[in-house]
Design a protein around this motif. Structure first.
Motif: not given
Length: 227
Positions: A80-98
């Protein structure tokens, strides 16, 4: 084992920076589900819910039952990515689990019996080499932590990964050596003050101090003048 949590998301059609900024303006966070042999799936998640989950801890080792427009699938966050100033989430990646899948995760190390460790009781210092260990684990049995017992360590002794019990099916990704988890270092001696060192050196020379200075000879009285 990590507890499975539920999470809801909505499918999104746009990709790229412009589409991501548009999603954030709506109070949501863009994300992607990938892996498992299926095509990547762009999604959008509620900002407040995702922010709370990230800062609750163990986000990257938590399995989620993610519902996207009514369809459910098991996933685990991979980044996941956080805003470098506000520390708020900007994007998240999920992996499928089979079914039967394994994955690599950093598993925290918990240390126990520090209060009974003989090396620490003698003044030794605990040196933690690894706070977590990268391991390959079953996707449906991710451990919350592994436990390192310090109860028998003496000064100058180390605890290696081979001495730490590992959950079934979990193996360190580094298999070529028995790496160190923690060690007990000797106590640090306090530096001696210069004045004290000089006094000790003087005392060591027969126990006598420096010789006393010779007294100056008394001045002679001036002769009386003759009458």
């Amino acid at each position: 084992m990590a507890e499975m949590k539920t999470l809801t998301a909505a499918a999104r059609s746009g990709t790229g920076k412009g589409a991501a900024r548009s999603v954030r303006r709506e109070g949501r966070i863009p994300g992607v589900i990938y892996g498992g042999g299926d095509a990547p799936e762009p999604i959008a998640l509620d900002y407040r819910e995702l922010n709370k989950l990230i800062y609750a801890g163990h986000f990257l080792t938590t399995i989620f039952e993610l519902e996207v427009d009514g369809a459910k699938q098991r996933v685990i966050p991979r980044d996941y990515q956080l805003d470098p100033v506000k520390d708020q989430p900007l994007h998240v990646d999920f992996l499928r689990l089979k079914a039967g899948a394994t994955l690599r995760v950093d598993v925290p190390v918990h240390f126990i019996n520090q209060e009974t460790c003989p090396g620490i009781k003698k003044g030794g210092l605990l040196n933690i080499v690894r706070h977590s260990v990268e391991m390959r684990v079953p996707a449906d049995a991710i451990p919350d932590a592994i436990v390192a017992d310090l109860g028998k360590l003496e000064i100058n002794e180390s605890l290696h990964i081979s001495a730490v019990p590992l959950p079934d099916g979990c193996k360190p990704t580094q298999r070529d050596r028995d790496f160190t988890i923690a060690s007990i270092a000797p106590p640090i001696a306090a530096p001696e003050e210069p004045g004290a060192a000089a006094a000790a050196a003087a005392a060591g020379k027969g126990g006598k101090g420096a010789p006393a200075a010779k007294a100056a000879p008394a001045a002679k009285a001036a002769p009386k003048p003759k009458k």
